[in-house]
Design an enzyme around this catalytic site. Structure first.
Site, short mmCIF file in Angstrom:
data_model
loop_
_atom_site.label_atom_id
_atom_site.label_comp_id
_atom_site.label_asym_id
_atom_site.label_seq_id
_atom_site.Cartn_x
_atom_site.Cartn_y
_atom_site.Cartn_z
N GLY A 37 0.82 -1.20 0.00
CA GLY A 37 0.00 0.00 0.00
C GLY A 37 0.85 1.25 0.00
N GLU A 69 5.82 -6.47 5.67
CA GLU A 69 5.45 -5.11 5.28
C GLU A 69 6.14 -4.78 3.96
OE1 GLU A 69 5.42 -0.56 7.12
OE2 GLU A 69 6.66 -2.12 8.04
#
Length: 217
Positions: free
Chosen positions: A17, A93
């Site tokens: 993201g 992540e």
């Protein structure tokens, strides 16, 4: 749930993201799962490269430091991908795959010379062809640029002072082209897209649904 591995490797989930999309908060919930190792972006390594804050230099003078920074990012992300673990699940992540989003962004902003972009992409291709890097699922925390801009202002990381809304809009567009429209790069695994504009309570519910899908696959 019964923990399991795929052969000798963990089931690997990459949380992707834009800047400020809530990846760190989302990851924090996975830390409560005993069968899961959570691997965060190595930001502290980027802030201290032999005493130099390379992340800050990249944001302040991208034409000079973008290629250097991105080379180090690719190295550190590759090291995280190939780290061995006894856990049956690994949640990361970002990933080595999203490195290409930032290379693409630098190309569109004209902060890379053609030869620099070529070398970074060749290094990326070699890494994927010659290492055992795999992803089993991507979770895309999809946000609007205006929301992440406000979040970024609120958390006030000094390196991000010069990150503009236009920069975030471009990064959003590239992520959408990659994971939502699937027209930019190949996608290495199935994708779950979540509405990450929600508040903390809303994102907690999104996490619960997402975790059920992951652990019951």
């Amino acid at each position: 749930m019964s923990p399991r591995k795929l052969g000798n490797r963990p089931y690997t989930v990459c949380i992707e993201g834009n800047i400020g999309s809530g990846k760190t908060t989302f990851l924090s919930h996975f830390k409560k799962c005993e069968n899961t190792i959570v691997i965060e972006e190595p930001v502290e390594l980027w802030r201290d490269v032999s005493g130099t804050n390379l992340l800050e230099l990249m944001y302040k003078d991208p034409s000079r430091y973008a290629c250097t920074f991105q080379s180090y990012v690719q190295l550190t992300m590759l090291q995280l991908h190939t780290r061995e673990t006894s856990h049956p699940y690994k949640v990361m992540e970002r990933s080595i795959y999203s490195v290409r989003c930032f290379i693409e962004n630098m190309k569109r902003m004209n902060v890379l010379q053609n030869v620099e972009a070529y070398l970074l992409e060749k290094w990326y291709d070699w890494a994927l062809e010659n290492t055992k890097v795999q992803a089993d699922l991507i979770v895309y925390l999809r946000t609007t640029p205006e929301v992440v801009y406000q979040r970024m202002r609120t958390r006030a990381r000094k390196e991000e002072d010069c990150v503009s809304l236009d920069y975030l809009k471009l990064m959003h567009q590239i992520h959408d082209e990659w994971l939502y429209d699937r027209t930019l790069f190949s996608v290495p695994s199935p994708v779950i897209t979540l509405d990450a504009d929600k508040n903390l309570e809303g994102m907690l519910e999104e996490f619960r649904v997402c975790a059920d899908k992951i652990f019951n696959r």
